[in-house]
Design a protein around this motif. Structure first.
Motif, PDB file in Angstrom:
ATOM      1  N   PHE A 167       0.841  -1.197   0.000  1.00 46.69           N
ATOM      2  CA  PHE A 167       0.000   0.000   0.000  1.00 46.69           C
ATOM      3  C   PHE A 167       0.870   1.239   0.000  1.00 46.69           C
TER       4      PHE A 167
ATOM      5  N   GLY B 283       0.759   5.426  -1.190  1.00 43.46           N
ATOM      6  CA  GLY B 283      -0.299   6.419  -1.334  1.00 43.46           C
ATOM      7  C   GLY B 283      -1.265   6.438  -0.166  1.00 43.46           C
ATOM      8  N   VAL B 284      -0.832   5.952   0.981  1.00 40.67           N
ATOM      9  CA  VAL B 284      -1.634   6.066   2.203  1.00 40.67           C
ATOM     10  C   VAL B 284      -0.749   6.721   3.252  1.00 40.67           C
ATOM     11  N   GLU B 285      -1.228   7.801   3.845  1.00 37.61           N
ATOM     12  CA  GLU B 285      -0.409   8.455   4.863  1.00 37.61           C
ATOM     13  C   GLU B 285      -1.289   9.165   5.882  1.00 37.61           C
TER      14      GLU B 285
END
Lengths: 80, 80
Positions: A35, A37-39
């Motif tokens: 994954f 683009g997840v923060e």
């Protein structure tokens, strides 16, 4: 309890600036699971209940559900 | 991450029929604190994050954020 019980949702989050160890742990696990683009992951607690008098829930949060020193909370009265 | 990151909220709850020990603990503490008229307390987790592709969050819940055997989850894409 009378028929007037209202469903209430309380969202409890670590305060801004307080270390969120669970959120950091999730962020560190993301790349290995593919994954990107997840923060900005923040992990808190969700409390749902039925209350005769939703106006008292703020007091309940202060005294029992949240730790106001390190947590913020938000109360939502649900329609259903 | 591009400008397209969307704020996503995940509500994770103990499944119906699964013992919710935290919820029961809260319910037991209520009378001593003077809160009557509060019941059906359920305690779960709140995860908030920013995702480029919110469509992948369901997969993330299955693999990391929730335990689907004992937890249900609900994904909300926030507008702001």
């Amino acid at each position: 309890m009378g028929d007037g019980g209202k469903k209430v949702r309380v969202l409890i989050r670590p305060r801004e600036g307080i270390l969120d160890a669970q959120g950091k742990a999730v962020e560190r696990a993301l790349p290995a699971l593919g994954f990107d683009g997840v923060e900005q992951v923040r992990v808190g607690r969700l409390v749902e209940l039925v209350a005769d008098d939703p106006d008292r829930i703020d007091d309940l949060c202060q005294k029992l559900l949240a730790n106001p020193l390190i947590e913020d909370y938000e109360i939502e009265i649900l329609d259903d």
